[in-house]
Design an enzyme around this catalytic site. Structure first.
Site, PDB file in Angstrom:
ATOM      1  N   HIS A  16       0.829  -1.211   0.000  1.00  0.00           N
ATOM      2  CA  HIS A  16       0.000   0.000   0.000  1.00  0.00           C
ATOM      3  C   HIS A  16       0.859   1.255   0.000  1.00  0.00           C
ATOM      4  O   HIS A  16       0.433   2.311  -0.452  1.00  0.00           O
ATOM      5  CB  HIS A  16      -0.897   0.036   1.241  1.00  0.00           C
ATOM      6  N   THR A  67      -6.248   7.705   6.566  1.00  0.00           N
ATOM      7  CA  THR A  67      -6.659   7.804   5.148  1.00  0.00           C
ATOM      8  C   THR A  67      -6.726   6.422   4.497  1.00  0.00           C
ATOM      9  O   THR A  67      -6.880   6.317   3.290  1.00  0.00           O
ATOM     10  CB  THR A  67      -5.699   8.700   4.345  1.00  0.00           C
ATOM     11  N   THR A  68      -6.576   5.374   5.317  1.00  0.00           N
ATOM     12  CA  THR A  68      -6.709   3.999   4.832  1.00  0.00           C
ATOM     13  C   THR A  68      -7.647   3.261   5.788  1.00  0.00           C
ATOM     14  O   THR A  68      -7.826   3.698   6.930  1.00  0.00           O
ATOM     15  CB  THR A  68      -5.338   3.287   4.820  1.00  0.00           C
ATOM     16  N   HIS A 116       3.669  11.241   5.418  1.00  0.00           N
ATOM     17  CA  HIS A 116       2.878  11.239   6.659  1.00  0.00           C
ATOM     18  C   HIS A 116       3.722  10.706   7.796  1.00  0.00           C
ATOM     19  O   HIS A 116       4.144   9.541   7.768  1.00  0.00           O
ATOM     20  CB  HIS A 116       1.628  10.367   6.494  1.00  0.00           C
ATOM     21  N   HIS A 175       5.530   7.377   6.113  1.00  0.00           N
ATOM     22  CA  HIS A 175       5.290   6.692   4.842  1.00  0.00           C
ATOM     23  C   HIS A 175       4.873   7.726   3.799  1.00  0.00           C
ATOM     24  O   HIS A 175       4.728   8.906   4.122  1.00  0.00           O
ATOM     25  CB  HIS A 175       4.224   5.610   5.026  1.00  0.00           C
ATOM     26  N   HIS A 223       2.731   8.921  -0.021  1.00  0.00           N
ATOM     27  CA  HIS A 223       1.631   8.774  -0.979  1.00  0.00           C
ATOM     28  C   HIS A 223       1.971   9.527  -2.259  1.00  0.00           C
ATOM     29  O   HIS A 223       2.586  10.585  -2.207  1.00  0.00           O
ATOM     30  CB  HIS A 223       0.338   9.370  -0.410  1.00  0.00           C
TER      31      HIS A 223
HETATM   32 ZN   LIG Z   1      -0.640   8.196   4.927  1.00  0.00          ZN
END
Ligand SMILES: [Zn+2]
Length: 248
Positions: A88, A199-200, A132, A113, A115
């Site tokens: 992810h 956000t996941t 993030h 992590h 995005h």
């Molecule tokens: Zn994130």
């Protein structure tokens, strides 16, 4: 069940764990047509908040209220201990003991992590990437510091991290170089503040969001390498602000 069948079952599980792909797809959610953000709330009962939540992240930061927010105290003394490709995102695990303090509350940095493109938008503008930094307080509440990333000169800390980026989902590498989270923060630490969610999935609410106003720079090659390894965008679209205020 016979012993031989049991042994075979065990072997198959080990093979699946080793390949990593099974781990990434096991949870069901992703960014594809059938398991993407529009479907998360329906995939599992535990993910219902992704659909029913009223304080979801990410958001388009707009209509901010001037609040003269106090500076966040960053005490990022530790270093990255491992870098993981979980299918992810690319996630850097962080040594215990690094913290931020905001409004008298201390949160410890757990991991950061990435995005692409950015999840949060600023005044309708999307950025090529967003980092993030995920923190937890002693009471279990979460705070995420968001840092926009735009293309310019190469970021040295990211270069050292990317050298060990696992190419396949399920892989984890340790680092030889010392990578410090502070080297991925902008010099100017002015920020936007709002309440949001993960956000996941499971899209849990009650997350304090602190998004830096100033982006950091990364090179075109650094962006391309992340895109190549992820294979697809890993951003959830912006969610309605509803009754929330964005402070600046
Ligand atoms: Zn994130």
């Amino acid at each position: 069940m016979s012993h031989s069948r049991l042994a075979l079952g065990g072997l198959a599980l080990l093979a699946a764990l080793a390949s990593g792909q099974a781990i990434a797809s096991e949870s069901g959610w992703g960014y594809g047509e059938k398991n993407g953000p529009a479907h998360w709330g329906d995939l599992k009962p535990e993910y219902a908040t992704c659909k029913t939540g009223r304080n979801q992240s990410p958001v388009n930061l707009d209509g901010e209220i001037e609040a003269e927010l106090p500076a966040i105290t960053f005490r990022y003394d530790g270093k990255v201990t491992a870098i993981i490709n979980n299918g992810h995102t690319i996630k850097a695990e962080y040594a215990p003991g690094s913290t931020i303090e905001t409004n008298g509350k201390v949160f410890e940095l757990k991991q950061f992590h990435f995005h692409f493109p950015s999840e949060n938008n600023i005044h309708g503008k999307s950025f090529p990437m967003e980092a993030h930094f995920v923190h937890a307080a002693k009471d279990g509440s979460l705070a995420v510091v968001g840092v926009m990333m735009e293309v310019g000169k190469e970021n040295t800390a990211l270069a050292n991290l990317w050298k060990k980026m696992p190419m396949k989902a399920g892989e984890k590498n340790s680092l030889e170089m010392t990578v410090k989270a502070a080297d991925l923060l902008p010099e100017n630490r002015d920020y936007y503040r709002f309440n949001g969610s993960l956000t996941t999935p499971p899209c849990t609410e009650g997350v304090l969001w602190l998004v830096m106003k100033t982006p950091i720079k990364i090179s075109e090659d650094q962006l391309k390498m992340f895109q190549k390894v992820m294979k697809h965008p890993n951003n959830r679209p912006v969610q309605p602000l509803n009754a929330r205020a964005v402070l600046k």
